[in-house]
Design a protein around this motif. Structure first.
Motif, PDB file in Angstrom:
ATOM      1  N   TRP A 146      41.231  64.732   4.685  1.00 50.34           N
ATOM      2  CA  TRP A 146      40.639  63.390   4.644  1.00 50.34           C
ATOM      3  C   TRP A 146      41.763  62.373   4.544  1.00 50.34           C
ATOM      4  CZ3 TRP A 146      38.740  67.644   2.056  1.00 50.34           C
ATOM      5  CH2 TRP A 146      37.461  68.071   2.458  1.00 50.34           C
ATOM      6  N   THR A 147      41.665  61.294   5.288  1.00 51.24           N
ATOM      7  CA  THR A 147      42.738  60.292   5.260  1.00 51.24           C
ATOM      8  C   THR A 147      42.162  58.887   5.114  1.00 51.24           C
ATOM      9  OG1 THR A 147      42.766  60.315   7.670  1.00 51.24           O
ATOM     10  CG2 THR A 147      44.442  61.641   6.570  1.00 51.24           C
ATOM     11  N   GLU A 148      42.995  58.034   4.561  1.00 49.36           N
ATOM     12  CA  GLU A 148      42.579  56.689   4.197  1.00 49.36           C
ATOM     13  C   GLU A 148      42.484  55.762   5.419  1.00 49.36           C
ATOM     14  OE1 GLU A 148      45.076  55.010   1.193  1.00 49.36           O
ATOM     15  OE2 GLU A 148      43.636  53.414   0.776  1.00 49.36           O
ATOM     16  N   ARG A 149      41.514  54.875   5.397  1.00 52.16           N
ATOM     17  CA  ARG A 149      41.376  53.896   6.474  1.00 52.16           C
ATOM     18  C   ARG A 149      41.188  52.463   5.969  1.00 52.16           C
ATOM     19  NH1 ARG A 149      43.027  57.563   8.717  1.00 52.16           N
ATOM     20  NH2 ARG A 149      42.497  58.482  10.717  1.00 52.16           N
ATOM     21  N   CYS A 150      40.659  52.300   4.767  1.00 55.22           N
ATOM     22  CA  CYS A 150      40.313  50.941   4.333  1.00 55.22           C
ATOM     23  C   CYS A 150      40.556  50.777   2.841  1.00 55.22           C
ATOM     24  CB  CYS A 150      38.845  50.657   4.677  1.00 55.22           C
ATOM     25  SG  CYS A 150      38.323  48.993   4.187  1.00 55.22           S
ATOM     26  N   GLN A 151      41.101  49.607   2.477  1.00 52.69           N
ATOM     27  CA  GLN A 151      41.296  49.303   1.062  1.00 52.69           C
ATOM     28  C   GLN A 151      40.387  48.178   0.595  1.00 52.69           C
ATOM     29  OE1 GLN A 151      45.495  48.849   0.201  1.00 52.69           O
ATOM     30  NE2 GLN A 151      45.851  51.038   0.469  1.00 52.69           N
ATOM     31  N   GLY A 152      39.448  47.789   1.442  1.00 56.38           N
ATOM     32  CA  GLY A 152      38.474  46.785   1.012  1.00 56.38           C
ATOM     33  C   GLY A 152      39.106  45.461   0.611  1.00 56.38           C
ATOM     34  N   CYS A 153      39.946  44.906   1.482  1.00 55.07           N
ATOM     35  CA  CYS A 153      40.627  43.653   1.116  1.00 55.07           C
ATOM     36  C   CYS A 153      39.689  42.449   1.216  1.00 55.07           C
ATOM     37  CB  CYS A 153      41.869  43.444   1.978  1.00 55.07           C
ATOM     38  SG  CYS A 153      41.504  42.969   3.682  1.00 55.07           S
ATOM     39  N   GLY A 154      38.537  42.640   1.828  1.00 57.38           N
ATOM     40  CA  GLY A 154      37.545  41.572   1.842  1.00 57.38           C
ATOM     41  C   GLY A 154      37.722  40.538   2.940  1.00 57.38           C
ATOM     42  N   GLN A 155      38.719  40.745   3.812  1.00 60.10           N
ATOM     43  CA  GLN A 155      38.940  39.789   4.895  1.00 60.10           C
ATOM     44  C   GLN A 155      39.526  40.581   6.072  1.00 60.10           C
ATOM     45  OE1 GLN A 155      38.077  36.379   5.002  1.00 60.10           O
ATOM     46  NE2 GLN A 155      38.507  36.901   7.130  1.00 60.10           N
ATOM     47  N   CYS A 156      38.640  41.148   6.875  1.00 60.57           N
ATOM     48  CA  CYS A 156      39.070  42.134   7.876  1.00 60.57           C
ATOM     49  C   CYS A 156      39.885  41.501   9.000  1.00 60.57           C
ATOM     50  CB  CYS A 156      37.861  42.854   8.456  1.00 60.57           C
ATOM     51  SG  CYS A 156      38.364  44.306   9.398  1.00 60.57           S
ATOM     52  N   ILE A 157      41.050  42.112   9.273  1.00 62.94           N
ATOM     53  CA  ILE A 157      41.946  41.589  10.305  1.00 62.94           C
ATOM     54  C   ILE A 157      42.071  42.560  11.484  1.00 62.94           C
ATOM     55  CG2 ILE A 157      43.323  40.137   8.759  1.00 62.94           C
ATOM     56  CD1 ILE A 157      45.396  42.458   8.716  1.00 62.94           C
ATOM     57  N   LEU A 158      41.173  43.545  11.551  1.00 59.67           N
ATOM     58  CA  LEU A 158      41.302  44.586  12.580  1.00 59.67           C
ATOM     59  C   LEU A 158      41.237  44.041  14.000  1.00 59.67           C
ATOM     60  CD1 LEU A 158      39.231  47.444  10.899  1.00 59.67           C
ATOM     61  CD2 LEU A 158      41.667  47.488  11.448  1.00 59.67           C
ATOM     62  N   ALA A 159      40.620  42.875  14.173  1.00 58.79           N
ATOM     63  CA  ALA A 159      40.510  42.298  15.519  1.00 58.79           C
ATOM     64  C   ALA A 159      41.890  41.994  16.097  1.00 58.79           C
ATOM     65  CB  ALA A 159      39.668  41.025  15.478  1.00 58.79           C
ATOM     66  N   SER A 160      42.840  41.665  15.221  1.00 57.33           N
ATOM     67  CA  SER A 160      44.168  41.298  15.746  1.00 57.33           C
ATOM     68  C   SER A 160      45.174  42.432  15.661  1.00 57.33           C
ATOM     69  CB  SER A 160      44.698  40.069  14.993  1.00 57.33           C
ATOM     70  OG  SER A 160      44.802  40.359  13.627  1.00 57.33           O
TER      71      SER A 160
END
Lengths: 222, 310
Positions: free
Chosen positions: A128-142
């Motif tokens: 299992w590997t990490e993907r998200c730390q829940g920063c509350g402001q997703c920047i994946l679009a960029s």
């Protein structure tokens, strides 16, 4: 899902050894998928504990129960009638479930049976590997759909750092450089020119830094 | 390019001289003499001296305090700042502290991961990254503003630098990454140690093709090797380092007691060759715990005496 790992049994024994009756409480959600705290793991742990205390000459009652979820009132209510039979509960849910159970049953000691790690994926069987730390402001679009906050050891928003070597992170050859992944992905999307846009200084107030977080949806409340 | 700050390093570069910088690692203790002694050895051979900031994540005397010592000795220190250990409040605060002692150079870095050092169990901060630190210093200097928007009374006057590793992966973004640092505000670049001269020259060509050599001063980084063992170690163990086999072989081919001299010779030859590369504005000689060799390297490459500026 939330990924957790079973605690060493010795640690659990230390938590419960003064009790005479204990409920091992599993969760049918994330910890079942990552094979740390579902019905199967509840059974394995309960058997191991029974054997341990039997060998010590202790008459310890160890029962098993698994809830659909431990992070919802609705499911936690299920154990209201039975919980008083026990001196304590070992919850194999993630840290969220352990806490919510403890909040609901304030008179009962609730012990964690797993170490909770991250929000991640099943990369392959048993990995299992990490993907998200829940920063509350997703920047994946960029960033081509790959998160530098969770996948770069320095959460660098304008990476990679100088420690990226043959696609791997300086901290460990088995960890992919998140920024190498981002660059490969931007290239595959024909968007490598976007790499040169400077990522602005991030507002971390929606992250852990801003204090305990809350999401309120009035439309759902009504 | 004309100098915008009182930095001696900037003035040397703006006057068109090949600049020479070096670095001192602060001690793992509080003895001020360690820094003073190193500085004394090199002060007449360099224009500015970098002070590393808890390099390889080993806890040391802070860069700022060591920079102040150098400043009081009359040197022009380069304050290295990593974003690993301090958030934006502490970084801005330390920049002002440095500016209060008229420290006029800063090098913005992300820093090695803490797992390499003596506090592997510690947190890292990385509130902002090295490019955003460049932007922060430029905002403080040029606009006289804090990140929070308020005015700074007596803003810092700092010549702003960054590191670049022409050898790190992926190679195709090395020049775009440099361009990004320039647009974030970098005015000078000190590179990773160069052993693969061909690859470095290719990187220089690629950056010239984009005209970046007209926007930023490149100081080529060089570290003389003390032994064949060190060459092998750097090749295999140091992340982002490119040491070609022929360099290792050349070090190994001479008897052990002559390897240190061979390392110095390799360094001198590299400087001689890189002097001719268009866009190389100077040299950053990082003689790690070997500062006494800096004068020899600077003298043999004809870079001594250092020009007077003002």
């Amino acid at each position: 899902m939330i990924v957790a790992e079973k605690k060493p049994i010795q640690e659990i024994i230390e938590e419960i050894k003064t009790h005479d009756s204990v409920l091992i409480l599993g969760c049918n959600e994330c910890v079942t998928v990552c094979e740390a705290g579902g019905k199967k793991e509840v059974g394995v742990l309960a058997s191991a504990l029974r054997m341990y205390f039997l060998n010590k000459g202790r008459d310890m009652r160890i029962d098993e129960h698994t809830l659909e979820r431990q992070c919802d009132h609705e499911y936690l209510d299920e154990i209201r009638e039975m919980i008083d039979q026990y001196d304590g509960v070992v919850s194999l849910a993630c840290g969220v479930g352990v806490q919510f159970t403890a909040e609901k049953y304030t008179q009962k000691p609730i012990y964690p049976g797993v170490n909770t790690f991250f929000m991640g994926v099943t990369e392959s069987r048993g990995v299992w590997t990490e993907r998200c730390q829940g920063c509350g402001q997703c920047i994946l679009a960029s960033t081509g759909g790959i998160c530098p906050v969770s996948r770069c050891a320095k959460r660098i928003l304008n990476g990679p750092c100088g420690g990226s070597t043959t696609g791997n992170c300086e901290i460990n050859k088995d960890v992919a450089c998140g920024w190498q992944l981002i660059i490969d992905r931007l290239k595959a999307l024909g968007r490598l020119d976007e790499y040169e846009e400077l990522a602005p200084i991030k507002d971390w107030s929606t992250d852990r830094a801003g204090g305990p977080r809350k999401v309120v949806r009035e439309d759902v409340q009504s | 390019m004309t100098a915008k700050t009182p930095s001696r390093l900037e003035k040397v570069l703006a006057a068109g001289h090949l600049a020479v910088t070096s670095e001192c690692g602060p001690p793992r203790g509080s003895d001020p003499e360690v820094i003073a002694k190193k500085a004394e050895m090199i002060k007449d051979y360099v224009d500015a001296v970098n002070i590393t900031d808890n390099q390889t994540s080993m806890t040391r005397m802070c860069s700022l305090a060591a920079c102040i010592r150098l400043k009081l000795m009359g040197l022009d220190p380069v304050l290295q700042m990593v974003t690993r250990d301090r958030n934006r409040i502490a970084l801005q605060s330390d920049i002002l502290g440095a500016a209060s002692f008229d420290i006029h150079n800063v090098l913005c870095l992300s820093g090695d991961h803490q797992s390499f050092g003596d506090c592997a169990n510690g947190q890292n901060v990385h509130d902002i990254d090295s490019m955003q630190l460049l932007q922060t210093v430029r905002l403080m200097r040029d606009d006289g503003k804090f990140l929070g928007g308020d005015d700074i009374k007596r803003p810092p006057q700092m010549f702003v630098g960054a590191a670049a590793n022409p050898f790190a992966d992926p190679f195709e973004i090395r020049v775009p990454r440099l361009a990004k640092k320039v647009s974030a505000g970098a005015e000078f670049i000190q590179t990773q140690c160069i052993y693969n001269l061909d690859k470095f020259e290719l990187w220089m060509k690629m950056m010239r093709d984009r005209g970046l050599h007209e926007k930023v001063y490149i100081l080529a980084g060089l570290t003389p090797m003390k032994s064949a063992g060190m060459a092998r170690y750097m090749k295999k163990r140091v992340p982002g380092m490119d040491v070609p086999d022929e360099v290792v072989d050349r070090m190994a081919a001479v008897p052990k007691e002559q390897q240190a001299q061979e390392g110095i010779d390799i360094c001198v030859e590299a400087i001689e060759r890189l002097k001719e590369v268009e866009g190389v504005a100077g040299f950053h000689v990082m003689a790690i715990e070997w500062e006494e060799k800096v004068p020899e390297i600077v003298e043999r490459t004809g870079l001594h005496p250092r020009p007077a500026v003002d």
